[in-house]
Design a protein around this motif. Structure first.
Motif, PDB file in Angstrom:
ATOM      1  N   PRO A   1      68.628  41.717  51.954  1.00 14.35           N
ATOM      2  CA  PRO A   1      67.984  40.432  52.246  1.00 14.35           C
ATOM      3  C   PRO A   1      68.545  39.726  53.471  1.00 14.35           C
ATOM      4  CG  PRO A   1      69.446  40.245  50.339  1.00 14.35           C
ATOM      5  CD  PRO A   1      69.361  41.705  50.672  1.00 14.35           C
ATOM      6  N   LEU A   2      67.648  39.013  54.145  1.00  8.03           N
ATOM      7  CA  LEU A   2      68.042  38.098  55.207  1.00  8.03           C
ATOM      8  C   LEU A   2      68.788  36.925  54.581  1.00  8.03           C
ATOM      9  CD1 LEU A   2      67.854  36.742  58.035  1.00  8.03           C
ATOM     10  CD2 LEU A   2      65.603  35.859  57.318  1.00  8.03           C
ATOM     11  N   LEU A   3      70.014  36.684  55.023  1.00  8.99           N
ATOM     12  CA  LEU A   3      70.753  35.499  54.588  1.00  8.99           C
ATOM     13  C   LEU A   3      70.478  34.401  55.590  1.00  8.99           C
ATOM     14  CD1 LEU A   3      72.717  34.140  52.667  1.00  8.99           C
ATOM     15  CD2 LEU A   3      74.594  34.978  54.073  1.00  8.99           C
ATOM     16  N   LEU A   4      69.794  33.360  55.129  1.00  2.00           N
ATOM     17  CA  LEU A   4      69.315  32.308  56.011  1.00  2.00           C
ATOM     18  C   LEU A   4      70.095  31.017  55.795  1.00  2.00           C
ATOM     19  CD1 LEU A   4      66.889  31.875  58.077  1.00  2.00           C
ATOM     20  CD2 LEU A   4      65.802  30.644  56.186  1.00  2.00           C
ATOM     21  N   PRO A   5      71.082  30.720  56.665  1.00  2.19           N
ATOM     22  CA  PRO A   5      71.742  29.412  56.588  1.00  2.19           C
ATOM     23  C   PRO A   5      70.766  28.323  57.012  1.00  2.19           C
ATOM     24  CG  PRO A   5      72.986  30.979  57.951  1.00  2.19           C
ATOM     25  CD  PRO A   5      71.620  31.549  57.748  1.00  2.19           C
ATOM     26  N   ASN A   6      70.909  27.161  56.406  1.00  4.61           N
ATOM     27  CA  ASN A   6      70.026  26.038  56.738  1.00  4.61           C
ATOM     28  C   ASN A   6      70.832  24.946  57.412  1.00  4.61           C
ATOM     29  OD1 ASN A   6      68.876  27.437  54.151  1.00  4.61           O
ATOM     30  ND2 ASN A   6      67.148  26.495  55.155  1.00  4.61           N
ATOM     31  N   VAL A   7      70.348  24.483  58.557  1.00  2.32           N
ATOM     32  CA  VAL A   7      71.122  23.600  59.431  1.00  2.32           C
ATOM     33  C   VAL A   7      70.419  22.268  59.632  1.00  2.32           C
ATOM     34  CG1 VAL A   7      72.092  25.592  60.626  1.00  2.32           C
ATOM     35  CG2 VAL A   7      70.058  24.487  61.557  1.00  2.32           C
ATOM     36  N   TRP A   8      71.180  21.325  60.135  1.00  3.29           N
ATOM     37  CA  TRP A   8      70.659  19.974  60.386  1.00  3.29           C
ATOM     38  C   TRP A   8      71.036  19.481  61.781  1.00  3.29           C
ATOM     39  CZ3 TRP A   8      74.622  21.592  57.471  1.00  3.29           C
ATOM     40  CH2 TRP A   8      75.888  21.103  57.758  1.00  3.29           C
ATOM     41  N   ASP A   9      71.746  20.300  62.570  1.00  5.52           N
ATOM     42  CA  ASP A   9      72.106  19.888  63.919  1.00  5.52           C
ATOM     43  C   ASP A   9      72.297  21.112  64.808  1.00  5.52           C
ATOM     44  OD1 ASP A   9      74.540  20.954  63.123  1.00  5.52           O
ATOM     45  OD2 ASP A   9      75.714  19.165  63.558  1.00  5.52           O
ATOM     46  N   VAL A  10      72.432  20.857  66.095  1.00  2.00           N
ATOM     47  CA  VAL A  10      72.560  21.934  67.069  1.00  2.00           C
ATOM     48  C   VAL A  10      73.937  22.588  66.988  1.00  2.00           C
ATOM     49  CG1 VAL A  10      72.563  22.486  69.533  1.00  2.00           C
ATOM     50  CG2 VAL A  10      70.883  20.866  68.612  1.00  2.00           C
ATOM     51  N   ALA A  11      74.974  21.781  66.799  1.00  2.00           N
ATOM     52  CA  ALA A  11      76.333  22.337  66.805  1.00  2.00           C
ATOM     53  C   ALA A  11      76.508  23.380  65.703  1.00  2.00           C
ATOM     54  CB  ALA A  11      77.360  21.212  66.638  1.00  2.00           C
ATOM     55  N   GLY A  12      76.058  23.060  64.507  1.00  2.00           N
ATOM     56  CA  GLY A  12      76.191  24.009  63.414  1.00  2.00           C
ATOM     57  C   GLY A  12      75.396  25.276  63.667  1.00  2.00           C
ATOM     58  N   ALA A  13      74.184  25.127  64.202  1.00  2.00           N
ATOM     59  CA  ALA A  13      73.370  26.303  64.496  1.00  2.00           C
ATOM     60  C   ALA A  13      74.025  27.173  65.556  1.00  2.00           C
ATOM     61  CB  ALA A  13      71.979  25.863  64.955  1.00  2.00           C
ATOM     62  N   ARG A  14      74.612  26.530  66.563  1.00  2.00           N
ATOM     63  CA  ARG A  14      75.262  27.311  67.619  1.00  2.00           C
ATOM     64  C   ARG A  14      76.459  28.078  67.078  1.00  2.00           C
ATOM     65  NH1 ARG A  14      79.158  26.594  71.483  1.00  2.00           N
ATOM     66  NH2 ARG A  14      79.605  24.455  70.848  1.00  2.00           N
ATOM     67  N   MET A  15      77.240  27.452  66.204  1.00  2.00           N
ATOM     68  CA  MET A  15      78.383  28.141  65.602  1.00  2.00           C
ATOM     69  C   MET A  15      77.924  29.315  64.742  1.00  2.00           C
ATOM     70  SD  MET A  15      81.130  26.490  66.671  1.00  2.00           S
ATOM     71  CE  MET A  15      82.507  26.588  65.525  1.00  2.00           C
ATOM     72  N   LEU A  16      76.805  29.143  64.034  1.00  2.32           N
ATOM     73  CA  LEU A  16      76.276  30.231  63.213  1.00  2.32           C
ATOM     74  C   LEU A  16      75.777  31.374  64.089  1.00  2.32           C
ATOM     75  CD1 LEU A  16      74.479  28.041  60.566  1.00  2.32           C
ATOM     76  CD2 LEU A  16      76.326  29.661  60.075  1.00  2.32           C
ATOM     77  N   ALA A  17      75.171  31.041  65.228  1.00  3.98           N
ATOM     78  CA  ALA A  17      74.739  32.083  66.153  1.00  3.98           C
ATOM     79  C   ALA A  17      75.951  32.868  66.659  1.00  3.98           C
ATOM     80  CB  ALA A  17      73.968  31.472  67.313  1.00  3.98           C
ATOM     81  N   GLN A  18      77.015  32.151  66.993  1.00  3.88           N
ATOM     82  CA  GLN A  18      78.227  32.820  67.456  1.00  3.88           C
ATOM     83  C   GLN A  18      78.854  33.684  66.375  1.00  3.88           C
ATOM     84  OE1 GLN A  18      80.648  29.565  68.878  1.00  3.88           O
ATOM     85  NE2 GLN A  18      79.524  29.377  70.789  1.00  3.88           N
ATOM     86  N   ALA A  19      78.634  33.318  65.113  1.00  2.18           N
ATOM     87  CA  ALA A  19      79.167  34.098  63.996  1.00  2.18           C
ATOM     88  C   ALA A  19      78.296  35.314  63.678  1.00  2.18           C
ATOM     89  CB  ALA A  19      79.288  33.214  62.753  1.00  2.18           C
ATOM     90  N   GLY A  20      77.181  35.463  64.383  1.00  2.00           N
ATOM     91  CA  GLY A  20      76.372  36.654  64.233  1.00  2.00           C
ATOM     92  C   GLY A  20      75.104  36.512  63.422  1.00  2.00           C
ATOM     93  N   PHE A  21      74.773  35.301  62.979  1.00  3.30           N
ATOM     94  CA  PHE A  21      73.543  35.122  62.218  1.00  3.30           C
ATOM     95  C   PHE A  21      72.347  35.192  63.164  1.00  3.30           C
ATOM     96  CE2 PHE A  21      76.700  33.407  59.369  1.00  3.30           C
ATOM     97  CZ  PHE A  21      76.256  33.852  58.120  1.00  3.30           C
ATOM     98  N   ALA A  22      71.327  35.922  62.738  1.00  4.43           N
ATOM     99  CA  ALA A  22      70.163  36.156  63.584  1.00  4.43           C
ATOM    100  C   ALA A  22      69.130  35.048  63.470  1.00  4.43           C
ATOM    101  CB  ALA A  22      69.516  37.490  63.222  1.00  4.43           C
ATOM    102  N   ALA A  23      69.171  34.300  62.380  1.00  5.65           N
ATOM    103  CA  ALA A  23      68.163  33.275  62.144  1.00  5.65           C
ATOM    104  C   ALA A  23      68.753  32.154  61.312  1.00  5.65           C
ATOM    105  CB  ALA A  23      66.946  33.875  61.419  1.00  5.65           C
TER     106      ALA A  23
END
Length: 240
Positions: free
Chosen positions: A13-35
């Motif tokens: 399964p796709l593990l989909l983190p849910n975000v509320w701001d840009v900073a958190g999304a950017r950190m998740l992207a750096q951690a390797g999350f695709a979406a």
């Protein structure tokens, strides 16, 4: 949408983190999350608005627009949704939307799914039913609803609150589009959900609530003269 659809693999399964701001999304992207998805509670609470009433949909669309340049795919939680909100999310850069039925009229929700697919055929429409979230978990009713939404063109179905292995296995078996469930504290692990055939695991408001807990705990640690964690992201990490 094909790239996002391809991430929905039953068993992996796709593990989909849910975000509320840009900073958190950017950190998740750096951690390797695709979406990532947006969290309606996180967005609403950050704006001082109530969740579940559609009050934060405009803020969600604005957030999607700010997330779009990041190296990840974004799907928007537009709560009960509307065709206009779905189209706006798509124009802002979303590859998908999540629309919830709130345990209301399933025929009306199916029409909404169909209308969104007609207006924005490239969007991955994840149709949520609240049989296990706002009610006690009527499996037969969940099956009836998700089949209606699939037949209306939903690309995936979401049953938050479904947590019993038998229920999840049955939901996977009766509908031939990806099943999305919610990660629950104390519930099944991602590995276990994958073994049951789940194709997408959302974190919902979990990260937002964990962040709020960390805010209070860190402030109280200073107040109480307790040692602070030294492994937090640095100023440079966040500001870079």
């Amino acid at each position: 949408m094909s790239g996002f659809r391809d991430l929905h693999v039953p068993g992996r399964p796709l593990l989909l983190p849910n975000v509320w701001d840009v900073a958190g999304a950017r950190m998740l992207a750096q951690a390797g999350f695709a979406a990532v998805g947006t969290t309606s509670l996180g967005v609403a609470a950050s704006e001082g608005l109530p969740d579940g009433e559609g009050a934060a949909v405009d803020a969600t669309v604005r957030l999607v627009e700010r997330l779009a340049p990041l190296p990840l795919l974004v799907t928007a939680d537009i709560e009960g949704g509307s065709v206009e909100a779905a189209v706006a999310a798509a124009e802002a850069g979303a590859v998908g939307v999540n629309v919830e039925d709130g345990f209301g009229d399933p025929a009306a929700h199916a029409r909404l799914v169909r209308d969104i697919k007609r207006a924005a055929p490239g969007l991955f429409v994840n149709a949520r039913t609240d049989t296990h979230w706002l009610r006690d978990g009527d499996l037969d009713e969940a099956v009836r609803r998700i089949r209606m939404y699939r037949d209306a063109g939903a690309d995936g179905v979401f049953v938050p609150g479904a947590s019993k292995p038998h229920d999840i296995e049955w939901l996977v078996a009766v509908v031939d589009v990806p099943l999305n469930v919610l990660a629950l504290p104390g519930g099944l692990t991602a590995h276990q959900l994958g073994q049951l055939g789940v194709a997408r695991i959302s974190l919902g408001s979990l990260l937002f609530r964990a962040a709020l807990e960390a805010v209070v705990a860190t402030a109280q640690a200073v107040q109480r003269n307790l040692p602070l964690r030294e492994d937090l992201p640095s100023y440079q990490d966040v500001n870079g």
